[in-house]
Design a protein around this motif. Structure first.
Motif, PDB file in Angstrom:
ATOM      1  N   PHE A 118       0.971  -1.064   0.017  1.00 35.62           N
ATOM      2  CA  PHE A 118      -0.077   0.189   0.091  1.00 35.62           C
ATOM      3  C   PHE A 118       0.844   1.285   0.043  1.00 35.62           C
ATOM      4  N   ASP A 119       2.035   1.071   0.050  1.00 39.40           N
ATOM      5  CA  ASP A 119       3.095   2.120   0.297  1.00 39.40           C
ATOM      6  C   ASP A 119       3.600   2.583  -1.330  1.00 39.40           C
ATOM      7  N   SER A 120       3.262   1.676  -2.211  1.00 36.64           N
ATOM      8  CA  SER A 120       3.790   1.644  -3.418  1.00 36.64           C
ATOM      9  C   SER A 120       2.911   2.681  -4.139  1.00 36.64           C
ATOM     10  N   HIS A 121       3.412   3.804  -4.551  1.00 37.17           N
ATOM     11  CA  HIS A 121       2.554   4.662  -5.328  1.00 37.17           C
ATOM     12  C   HIS A 121       3.206   5.418  -6.344  1.00 37.17           C
ATOM     13  N   GLY A 122       2.454   5.748  -7.448  1.00 36.46           N
ATOM     14  CA  GLY A 122       2.892   6.262  -8.743  1.00 36.46           C
ATOM     15  C   GLY A 122       3.729   7.640  -8.358  1.00 36.46           C
ATOM     16  N   THR A 123       4.836   7.922  -8.965  1.00 34.73           N
ATOM     17  CA  THR A 123       5.475   9.259  -8.980  1.00 34.73           C
ATOM     18  C   THR A 123       5.780   9.512 -10.310  1.00 34.73           C
ATOM     19  N   ALA A 124       7.285  10.114 -10.308  1.00 28.78           N
ATOM     20  CA  ALA A 124       7.755  10.791 -11.634  1.00 28.78           C
ATOM     21  C   ALA A 124       7.232   9.869 -12.751  1.00 28.78           C
ATOM     22  N   SER A 125       6.439  10.190 -13.845  1.00 27.10           N
ATOM     23  CA  SER A 125       6.024   9.270 -14.959  1.00 27.10           C
ATOM     24  C   SER A 125       6.592   9.860 -16.205  1.00 27.10           C
ATOM     25  N   GLY A 126       6.397   9.249 -17.165  1.00 30.29           N
ATOM     26  CA  GLY A 126       6.603   9.642 -18.684  1.00 30.29           C
ATOM     27  C   GLY A 126       5.459  10.535 -19.004  1.00 30.29           C
ATOM     28  N   PHE A 127       4.434  10.512 -18.704  1.00 32.68           N
ATOM     29  CA  PHE A 127       3.292  11.428 -19.041  1.00 32.68           C
ATOM     30  C   PHE A 127       3.218  12.582 -18.142  1.00 32.68           C
TER      31      PHE A 127
ATOM     32  N   ASP B  22       1.284   5.796 -13.933  1.00 35.57           N
ATOM     33  CA  ASP B  22       0.979   6.285 -12.722  1.00 35.57           C
ATOM     34  C   ASP B  22       1.965   5.419 -11.696  1.00 35.57           C
ATOM     35  N   THR B  23       2.799   4.607 -11.957  1.00 33.68           N
ATOM     36  CA  THR B  23       3.504   3.773 -10.859  1.00 33.68           C
ATOM     37  C   THR B  23       5.187   3.806 -11.412  1.00 33.68           C
ATOM     38  N   VAL B  24       5.729   4.858 -12.022  1.00 35.00           N
ATOM     39  CA  VAL B  24       7.101   4.686 -12.383  1.00 35.00           C
ATOM     40  C   VAL B  24       8.067   4.646 -11.346  1.00 35.00           C
TER      41      VAL B  24
ATOM     42  N   LEU C 185      -7.800  15.486  -7.912  1.00 35.03           N
ATOM     43  CA  LEU C 185      -6.105  15.725  -7.976  1.00 35.03           C
ATOM     44  C   LEU C 185      -5.576  14.631  -8.446  1.00 35.03           C
ATOM     45  N   SER C 186      -4.717  14.870  -9.315  1.00 36.64           N
ATOM     46  CA  SER C 186      -3.439  13.786  -9.488  1.00 36.64           C
ATOM     47  C   SER C 186      -2.585  14.244  -8.604  1.00 36.64           C
ATOM     48  N   LEU C 187      -2.254  13.156  -7.794  1.00 42.03           N
ATOM     49  CA  LEU C 187      -1.186  13.649  -6.611  1.00 42.03           C
ATOM     50  C   LEU C 187       0.279  13.721  -7.221  1.00 42.03           C
ATOM     51  N   ARG C 188       1.153  14.258  -6.536  1.00 43.61           N
ATOM     52  CA  ARG C 188       2.467  14.632  -7.096  1.00 43.61           C
ATOM     53  C   ARG C 188       3.227  13.321  -7.594  1.00 43.61           C
ATOM     54  N   GLY C 189       3.589  13.301  -8.758  1.00 46.18           N
ATOM     55  CA  GLY C 189       4.566  12.205  -9.349  1.00 46.18           C
ATOM     56  C   GLY C 189       3.656  11.141 -10.080  1.00 46.18           C
ATOM     57  N   THR C 190       2.381  11.508 -10.231  1.00 48.30           N
ATOM     58  CA  THR C 190       1.366  10.476 -10.928  1.00 48.30           C
ATOM     59  C   THR C 190       1.237  11.200 -12.458  1.00 48.30           C
ATOM     60  N   GLY C 191       0.584  10.453 -13.273  1.00 48.15           N
ATOM     61  CA  GLY C 191       0.248  10.973 -14.702  1.00 48.15           C
ATOM     62  C   GLY C 191       0.771  12.396 -15.027  1.00 48.15           C
ATOM     63  N   GLY C 192      -0.055  13.413 -14.754  1.00 43.59           N
ATOM     64  CA  GLY C 192       0.104  14.710 -15.072  1.00 43.59           C
ATOM     65  C   GLY C 192       0.907  15.524 -14.180  1.00 43.59           C
ATOM     66  N   THR C 193       1.253  15.081 -12.912  1.00 41.87           N
ATOM     67  CA  THR C 193       1.413  16.067 -11.790  1.00 41.87           C
ATOM     68  C   THR C 193       3.165  15.554 -11.930  1.00 41.87           C
ATOM     69  N   PHE C 194       3.999  16.353 -12.474  1.00 45.24           N
ATOM     70  CA  PHE C 194       5.397  16.166 -12.609  1.00 45.24           C
ATOM     71  C   PHE C 194       5.915  16.405 -11.180  1.00 45.24           C
ATOM     72  N   ALA C 195       6.713  15.443 -10.730  1.00 45.47           N
ATOM     73  CA  ALA C 195       7.582  15.688  -9.353  1.00 45.47           C
ATOM     74  C   ALA C 195       8.860  16.304  -9.471  1.00 45.47           C
ATOM     75  N   GLY C 196       9.370  16.271 -10.620  1.00 46.25           N
ATOM     76  CA  GLY C 196      10.739  17.070 -10.547  1.00 46.25           C
ATOM     77  C   GLY C 196      11.630  16.000 -11.456  1.00 46.25           C
ATOM     78  N   GLU C 197      12.626  16.752 -12.083  1.00 44.49           N
ATOM     79  CA  GLU C 197      13.463  16.021 -13.104  1.00 44.49           C
ATOM     80  C   GLU C 197      14.225  15.023 -12.363  1.00 44.49           C
TER      81      GLU C 197
END
Length: 424
Positions: free
Chosen positions: A17-26, A326-328, A128-140
């Motif tokens: 349950f702690d695995s959560h999508g962050t920085a993605s190609g989308f 959403d799980t990169v 809201l798409s949380l930070r790091g998922t599909g459209g919310t870029f978490a940072g390079e």
């Protein structure tokens, strides 16, 4: 299966349950409006799970729109769905809704059914798409996101919604200056108007429910100041907790569906291992090892149930693409381990910030009868945390998708009507 194998399964399963999508190609496309966004991406809006064709005898559902908003730390992808013109007369009597997704998902999961459904009942809806998922870029180069960063994004989104609702109310008041709603507003204090019309109800699924718990703990567990200590010096304390519940929350209520309990995943892990090593391995392989992204049968069993749940093979393939997007990257497990299990509960499992005579905010806990991922004991534990009796609905884990989506939606609608709706 050897003891070492069981231990390995337990170790992997403990991160599920702690695995959560962050920085993605989308991620968000480069834009001068959002200078922090430097990574290009596909801006394609997620396709609906089913055909958008509508029978002439069926009402057209309110449209879901995708947009970007600049939060304090990130440029976030959000979705909105407002009541249509003839339904907007209901909205002044209903709080806005903020939908928060869980692991493997982002805001797209609410667009198929829930947002149009609640908008058609007069509720302004935001996802809201949380930070790091599909459209919310978490940072390079960012591969880990802390739970506090998700809490910050939720906090910022709540402030955005309040501003949007206030502006909408002002427009409505100008258009209907002689309406009964305007007359009613004139008899309310500014604080009452703000509370009733602008503060959203948070509706979360799976991991999103844990983010809400951390939001509540951050905003309700207030550390007393030196002045507070001086004032209380010599006073008899009714409880040993610090100066809590002195702030008015910026939300109206909470709904958690199939959410992670406050103890985290540890106890649930052991229960699953005792019940079925086979099922434990399916969860571990499907989620922690992300095999549900490639294995259609496993994905269907984990999220939608063994039997047909209205998800076609085409739908499932599209959903698996979203899951991959959403799980990169994952939530920072080292950081999260310090925060779980929650220490802010009493001996009965109830959140301590509901003690001391404070009236809890309206809360609803929903579990699914066929949930492969969160068991009934976990649902009951979350119910104790909020001090409510859980509501069980006929569904698999992804309550908001599939042919049985309306079971959870109706339970939420009944809760909203009971707690918030003021009839004209």
């Amino acid at each position: 299966m050897t003891l070492k194998s069981v231990a390995f399964i337990a170790f992997l399963f403990a991160t599920i349950f702690d695995s959560h999508g962050t920085a993605s190609g989308f991620n968000a496309a480069k834009s001068s409006k959002f200078p922090g966004n430097t990574r290009s991406c596909s801006s394609k809006k997620p396709e609906p799970l089913h055909s958008s064709s509508t029978s002439p005898l069926q009402p057209i559902a309110p449209a879901v729109e995708t947009k970007r908003v600049q939060l304090s730390q990130v440029s976030a992808e959000i979705m909105t769905c407002r009541p249509r013109s003839h339904e907007s007369t209901l909205s002044p009597h209903r709080p806005p809704l903020l939908f928060l997704h869980g692991s493997f998902h982002s805001s797209w999961c609410w667009a198929e059914h829930y947002m149009p459904y609640f908008a058609s009942h007069g509720y302004s809806c935001y996802a809201l798409s949380l930070r790091g998922t599909g459209g919310t870029f978490a940072g390079e180069g960012v591969k880990k996101v802390k739970i506090d960063e998700h809490v910050q994004d939720i906090t910022d989104m709540i402030a955005y919604i309040r501003q949007q609702q206030q502006e909408q109310e002002e427009k409505e008041a100008d258009r209907h200056s002689n309406s009964s709603s305007s007359i009613r507003r004139s008899t309310m204090s500014e604080e009452e108007q703000d509370l009733e019309y602008c503060r959203p109800v948070l509706i979360a699924h799976s991991f999103g429910g844990l983010a809400i718990m951390k939001y509540l703990e951050k905003n309700l567990l207030i550390v007393p100041s030196a002045e507070d200590d001086d004032v209380r010096a010599g006073e008899q304390q009714t409880h040993s907790l610090p100066n809590m519940n002195r702030r008015v929350l910026d939300i109206s209520g909470v709904v958690s569906m199939c959410s992670v309990p406050p103890s985290g995943n540890g106890k649930m892990t052991m229960r699953f291992l005792k019940r079925s090593l086979r099922d434990s391995w399916k969860i571990t392989a499907g989620l922690a090892m992300k095999k549900c992204i490639r294995d259609g049968d496993l994905c269907r069993e984990l999220f939608f149930g063994k039997e047909d749940d209205g998800i076609s093979d085409e739908d499932l393939t599209r959903i698996q693409k979203y899951f991959e997007r959403d799980t990169v990257a994952t939530i920072d497990l080292m950081d999260l381990a310090k925060r779980l299990p929650s220490v802010h509960t009493n001996v009965s499992g109830k959140a301590v910030f509901w003690e001391g005579g404070h009236v809890p905010i309206p809360s609803l806990v929903i579990g699914a009868t066929e949930d492969f991922i969160v068991d009934k004991e976990g649902v009951d534990e979350l119910g104790r945390y909020y001090g409510v009796e859980p509501t069980m609905v006929d569904s698999a884990h992804d309550v908001m998708l599939g042919s049985r989506w309306e079971n959870g939606a109706k339970a939420i609608l009944d809760f909203l009507k009971e707690q918030f709706v003021v009839e004209k």
